[in-house]
Design a protein around this motif. Structure first.
Motif, mmCIF file in Angstrom:
data_model
loop_
_atom_site.group_PDB
_atom_site.id
_atom_site.type_symbol
_atom_site.label_atom_id
_atom_site.label_comp_id
_atom_site.label_asym_id
_atom_site.label_seq_id
_atom_site.Cartn_x
_atom_site.Cartn_y
_atom_site.Cartn_z
ATOM 1 N N PHE A 73 41.163 40.766 52.278
ATOM 2 C CA PHE A 73 41.183 40.896 50.816
ATOM 3 C C PHE A 73 42.441 41.623 50.325
ATOM 4 C CE2 PHE A 73 39.223 42.937 46.873
ATOM 5 C CZ PHE A 73 39.258 41.776 46.117
ATOM 6 N N ARG B 152 39.509 35.726 37.777
ATOM 7 C CA ARG B 152 39.398 35.293 39.172
ATOM 8 C C ARG B 152 38.001 35.604 39.691
ATOM 9 N NH1 ARG B 152 43.012 38.249 43.662
ATOM 10 N NH2 ARG B 152 41.111 39.497 43.768
ATOM 11 N N THR B 153 37.508 34.744 40.541
ATOM 12 C CA THR B 153 36.273 35.015 41.300
ATOM 13 C C THR B 153 36.648 34.884 42.761
ATOM 14 O OG1 THR B 153 34.851 34.104 39.578
ATOM 15 C CG2 THR B 153 33.929 34.186 41.805
ATOM 16 N N THR B 154 36.277 35.858 43.575
ATOM 17 C CA THR B 154 36.598 35.788 45.010
ATOM 18 C C THR B 154 35.316 35.964 45.821
ATOM 19 O OG1 THR B 154 38.741 36.787 44.536
ATOM 20 C CG2 THR B 154 38.071 36.735 46.833
ATOM 21 N N TYR C 112 43.580 40.593 38.452
ATOM 22 C CA TYR C 112 42.969 39.577 37.587
ATOM 23 C C TYR C 112 42.600 40.188 36.246
ATOM 24 C CZ TYR C 112 38.484 41.557 39.266
ATOM 25 O OH TYR C 112 37.454 42.385 39.595
ATOM 26 N N GLY D 151 34.779 36.894 37.875
ATOM 27 C CA GLY D 151 33.582 37.175 38.650
ATOM 28 C C GLY D 151 33.314 38.668 38.522
ATOM 29 N N VAL E 88 31.510 42.130 39.344
ATOM 30 C CA VAL E 88 30.898 42.761 40.516
ATOM 31 C C VAL E 88 30.307 44.096 40.084
ATOM 32 C CG1 VAL E 88 32.345 41.634 42.247
ATOM 33 C CG2 VAL E 88 33.189 43.689 41.109
ATOM 34 N N GLU F 241 27.561 39.012 42.732
ATOM 35 C CA GLU F 241 28.704 38.790 41.835
ATOM 36 C C GLU F 241 28.280 37.657 40.894
ATOM 37 O OE1 GLU F 241 32.446 38.144 43.828
ATOM 38 O OE2 GLU F 241 33.505 37.604 41.989
HETATM 39 C C1 LIG Z 1 36.058 40.762 41.878
HETATM 40 C C2 LIG Z 1 36.759 39.698 41.607
HETATM 41 N N1 LIG Z 1 36.430 38.971 40.559
HETATM 42 C C3 LIG Z 1 37.896 39.259 42.439
HETATM 43 O O1 LIG Z 1 38.361 40.020 43.281
HETATM 44 O O2 LIG Z 1 38.347 38.133 42.277
#
Ligand SMILES: C=C(N)C(=O)O
Length: 356
Positions: free
Chosen positions: A68, A86-88, A128, A142, A144, A229
């Motif tokens: 990450f 962003r979503t990860t 992001y 996203g 969290v 998430e």
């Molecule tokens: C937490 C997030 N949304 C990411 O790291 O993309």
């Protein structure tokens, strides 16, 4: 025979299919692969009249959570200011050497793009933005279990963590002048399927009906403390059921199809359940999707983007081939997400965005 186009343009947006690093970069460690993937996204967006700097939302799948920090460092170099949301999640890209896969939604040429930030919040610790708007459509990052007002990680049980996500969502939507009642699409990522009943119970109590289109999957997240998430898309004042005649019970967890202006968001449809063959799963899921589209007066040609969720990498190519055989041109953009499915005996699910 591929089931996805490299990208599609619809409703002022460009949808780019999920990509991993090209063959020459697959031997590189994460920074090289992230750089290659973002360059490929940029090239595709340029071909469709947009560019990476106009991206609104990027979905990232990393093979290993341990990558990450390296992923963020390489990623940040592409977005010196106003990054997209962003979503990860941790999910294995299909290609065996690939460490990362990304898909994107960007503002098309001439469409507006603006990032939004809740008043009083510090900047995100990662590269992001929390919300990005194009016209009436608002994409959220996203979210969290990290308190957006302090950046402190929220630990505790599932209910505590979801409560913090809903609190963050309320602030982020507020920055766009919206509320949870404007959410048209929700993607929920749980780290443990055993948490699904508690997650659904909280979600039902706090997401106003009729609830948005939704998909829920099981995937590991970037911080081992996170249990959940959630990624939302909202539409200013234009949320409406996709089938105006269908009564959606107030306790329904999701609407099969939710309209936000000219954009339509379809909940993930299940295929058959194990032990049916994978192509049968995929054909059933595609048939259900087409049925939802027809009930809303739409056709396959209106689908701009799909997410194919499969429970095993070994199913992905078969599922895509079966989808391709059951649908007509033009091909939508698409992403394959290899993840745990709910219910546990599902093997293939498909969610989609269409534009009328
Ligand atoms: C937490 C997030 N949304 C990411 O790291 O993309």
């Amino acid at each position: 025979m591929d089931a996805f186009a490299p990208a599609t343009t619809a409703g002022g947006l460009v949808y780019v299919s999920g990509v991993s690093a090209g063959q020459a970069a697959l031997a590189e460690p994460v920074p090289g692969q992230v750089t290659d993937v973002l360059r490929r996204l940029d090239l595709t967006l340029l071909e469709y009249g947009s560019s990476l700097t106009r991206a609104l939302s990027i979905h990232v799948q990393v093979r290993h959570a341990a990558d990450f920090a390296a992923m963020n460092a390489a990623y940040a170099r592409f977005f010196p200011s106003a990054p997209p949301v962003r979503t990860t999640v941790v999910a294995p890209p299909e290609s065996s050497g690939a460490l990362v896969q990304m898909s994107a939604v960007a503002a098309a040429a001439g469409a507006p793009r603006e990032v939004l930030h809740p008043a009083g919040w510090p900047v995100s610790p990662n590269p992001y933005s929390y919300a990005a708007r194009s016209g009436d459509l608002v994409f959220l990052a996203g979210l969290v279990p990290r308190d957006g007002r302090t950046n402190a990680v929220v630990t505790g049980d599932l209910e505590t963590q979801i409560a913090s996500i809903f609190c963050n969502a309320t602030d982020v939507l507020g920055a766009a002048g919206l509320s949870l009642a404007d959410v048209v699409s929700a993607r929920v990522y749980l780290t443990d399927p055993a948490h699904a009943p508690a997650a659904e119970e909280y979600y039902r109590r706090h997401m106003p009906p009729p609830r948005p289109a939704r998909s829920i999957v099981v995937a590991a997240l970037m911080n081992p403390a996170y249990l959940v998430e959630m990624t939302f898309v909202a539409m200013a004042g234009k949320r409406a059921l996709g089938f105006p005649d269908a009564a959606i019970p107030d306790d329904a967890i999701a609407s099969p199809l939710m309209r936000g202006g000219s954009h339509l968001f379809l909940s993930a449809t299940d295929g058959d359940y194990a032990p049916a063959a994978i192509d049968a799963h995929a054909r059933t899921a595609t048939g259900r999707l087409l049925n939802s589209l027809r009930q809303a007066g739409l056709a396959w040609a209106d689908v701009a983007d799909i997410t194919l969720q499969v429970s095993d990498a070994a199913h992905a190519a078969t599922a895509r081939r079966a989808i391709r055989e059951s649908m007509l041109q033009p091909l939508p953009a698409g992403t394959t997400l290899i993840c745990g499915l709910l219910p546990h005996d599902a093997r293939v699910q498909i969610s989609a965005t269409a534009v009328s």
